[in-house]
Design a protein around this motif. Sequence first.
Motif, PDB file in Angstrom:
ATOM      1  N   ALA A  76       0.653  -1.111   0.187  1.00  0.00           N
ATOM      2  CA  ALA A  76       0.074  -0.035  -0.168  1.00  0.00           C
ATOM      3  C   ALA A  76       0.818   1.280  -0.128  1.00  0.00           C
ATOM      4  N   GLY A  77       1.952   1.203   0.860  1.00  0.00           N
ATOM      5  CA  GLY A  77       2.847   2.492   0.914  1.00  0.00           C
ATOM      6  C   GLY A  77       3.559   2.525  -0.348  1.00  0.00           C
ATOM      7  N   ALA A  78       3.854   1.393  -1.080  1.00  0.00           N
ATOM      8  CA  ALA A  78       4.759   1.750  -2.492  1.00  0.00           C
ATOM      9  C   ALA A  78       3.709   2.160  -3.430  1.00  0.00           C
ATOM     10  N   ARG A  79       2.339   1.612  -3.521  1.00  0.00           N
ATOM     11  CA  ARG A  79       1.592   1.991  -4.502  1.00  0.00           C
ATOM     12  C   ARG A  79       1.208   3.638  -4.247  1.00  0.00           C
ATOM     13  N   ALA A  80       1.021   4.241  -3.112  1.00  0.00           N
ATOM     14  CA  ALA A  80       0.710   5.462  -2.760  1.00  0.00           C
ATOM     15  C   ALA A  80       1.904   6.352  -2.979  1.00  0.00           C
ATOM     16  N   ASP A  81       3.029   5.767  -2.928  1.00  0.00           N
ATOM     17  CA  ASP A  81       4.477   6.452  -3.205  1.00  0.00           C
ATOM     18  C   ASP A  81       4.390   6.660  -4.551  1.00  0.00           C
ATOM     19  N   ARG A  82       4.086   5.669  -5.571  1.00  0.00           N
ATOM     20  CA  ARG A  82       4.222   5.746  -6.813  1.00  0.00           C
ATOM     21  C   ARG A  82       3.219   6.687  -7.431  1.00  0.00           C
ATOM     22  N   VAL A  83       1.756   6.868  -6.815  1.00  0.00           N
ATOM     23  CA  VAL A  83       0.690   7.572  -7.365  1.00  0.00           C
ATOM     24  C   VAL A  83       1.311   9.241  -7.030  1.00  0.00           C
ATOM     25  N   LEU A  84       1.859   9.354  -5.916  1.00  0.00           N
ATOM     26  CA  LEU A  84       2.089  10.732  -5.729  1.00  0.00           C
ATOM     27  C   LEU A  84       3.516  11.243  -6.539  1.00  0.00           C
ATOM     28  N   ALA A  85       4.369  10.180  -6.506  1.00  0.00           N
ATOM     29  CA  ALA A  85       5.522  10.744  -7.388  1.00  0.00           C
ATOM     30  C   ALA A  85       5.334  10.880  -8.844  1.00  0.00           C
ATOM     31  N   LEU A  86       4.139  10.252  -9.348  1.00  0.00           N
ATOM     32  CA  LEU A  86       3.978  10.382 -10.966  1.00  0.00           C
ATOM     33  C   LEU A  86       2.928  11.344 -11.282  1.00  0.00           C
ATOM     34  N   HIS A  87       2.268  11.806 -10.342  1.00  0.00           N
ATOM     35  CA  HIS A  87       1.139  12.670 -10.587  1.00  0.00           C
ATOM     36  C   HIS A  87       1.153  13.980  -9.941  1.00  0.00           C
ATOM     37  N   PRO A  88       0.417  15.258 -10.446  1.00  0.00           N
ATOM     38  CA  PRO A  88       0.569  16.542  -9.646  1.00  0.00           C
ATOM     39  C   PRO A  88      -0.239  16.413  -8.394  1.00  0.00           C
ATOM     40  N   ASN A  89       0.028  16.823  -7.350  1.00  0.00           N
ATOM     41  CA  ASN A  89      -0.625  17.064  -6.239  1.00  0.00           C
ATOM     42  C   ASN A  89      -1.123  18.468  -5.737  1.00  0.00           C
ATOM     43  N   VAL A  90      -2.398  18.659  -5.308  1.00  0.00           N
ATOM     44  CA  VAL A  90      -2.804  19.547  -4.786  1.00  0.00           C
ATOM     45  C   VAL A  90      -2.655  19.847  -3.197  1.00  0.00           C
ATOM     46  N   VAL A  91      -1.805  20.939  -2.704  1.00  0.00           N
ATOM     47  CA  VAL A  91      -1.578  20.677  -1.197  1.00  0.00           C
ATOM     48  C   VAL A  91      -2.479  21.886  -0.677  1.00  0.00           C
ATOM     49  N   VAL A  92      -2.229  22.017   0.816  1.00  0.00           N
ATOM     50  CA  VAL A  92      -3.153  22.917   1.326  1.00  0.00           C
ATOM     51  C   VAL A  92      -3.112  24.113   0.847  1.00  0.00           C
ATOM     52  N   GLY A  93      -3.643  25.112   0.742  1.00  0.00           N
ATOM     53  CA  GLY A  93      -3.538  26.544  -0.071  1.00  0.00           C
ATOM     54  C   GLY A  93      -4.066  26.416  -1.577  1.00  0.00           C
ATOM     55  N   GLY A  94      -4.240  25.249  -2.051  1.00  0.00           N
ATOM     56  CA  GLY A  94      -4.444  25.203  -3.417  1.00  0.00           C
ATOM     57  C   GLY A  94      -3.391  25.086  -4.475  1.00  0.00           C
ATOM     58  N   GLU A  95      -1.996  25.098  -3.909  1.00  0.00           N
ATOM     59  CA  GLU A  95      -0.922  24.970  -4.804  1.00  0.00           C
ATOM     60  C   GLU A  95      -0.798  23.612  -5.401  1.00  0.00           C
ATOM     61  N   VAL A  96      -0.619  23.732  -6.686  1.00  0.00           N
ATOM     62  CA  VAL A  96      -0.334  22.459  -7.177  1.00  0.00           C
ATOM     63  C   VAL A  96       0.998  22.110  -7.374  1.00  0.00           C
ATOM     64  N   VAL A  97       1.470  20.997  -6.853  1.00  0.00           N
ATOM     65  CA  VAL A  97       2.924  20.391  -6.951  1.00  0.00           C
ATOM     66  C   VAL A  97       3.159  19.489  -8.051  1.00  0.00           C
TER      67      VAL A  97
END
Length: 130
Positions: A76-97
């Motif tokens: 589960a951790g490996a899958r989540a890491d892969r998703v977060l490493a490969l796709h943009p993420n929205v953090v608090v405040g709405g900034e797209v990382v």
Amino acid sequence: MASDNRPETTRAEWWRADTATLHARKQELEVLKRRLDAEQNAILAEINNRGVRGCSGHSTLAAMVFEDFLVTDKEAGARADRVLALHPNVVVGGEVVPPLDRGRRGGGHDRGRSGRRDHPHPRPHPVHGS
């Protein structure tokens, strides 16, 4: 949504196939697996960005994967890491990382069930160093 990606033959019939057919089919299945993984990762990234995981009682993306897909904590951790490493993420405040840029932006490091980071820093490959 139903899928038409059914195996062409049953397990009992593979003994009849010639070697070239076996090798061709194993490659076809690998391509299909990777396409399905990519689609699932994109869906998980969108769920994560919408904040649905928090609303459904999951504290992290890894926790959602662990509970919904019945995989090990490590998987589960490996899958989540892969998703977060490969796709943009929205953090608090709405900034797209952008993907693979989280370590430089200081996006919150949410630790879930396994203590894994929900927003990993890019790490060098253990063998290649990049």
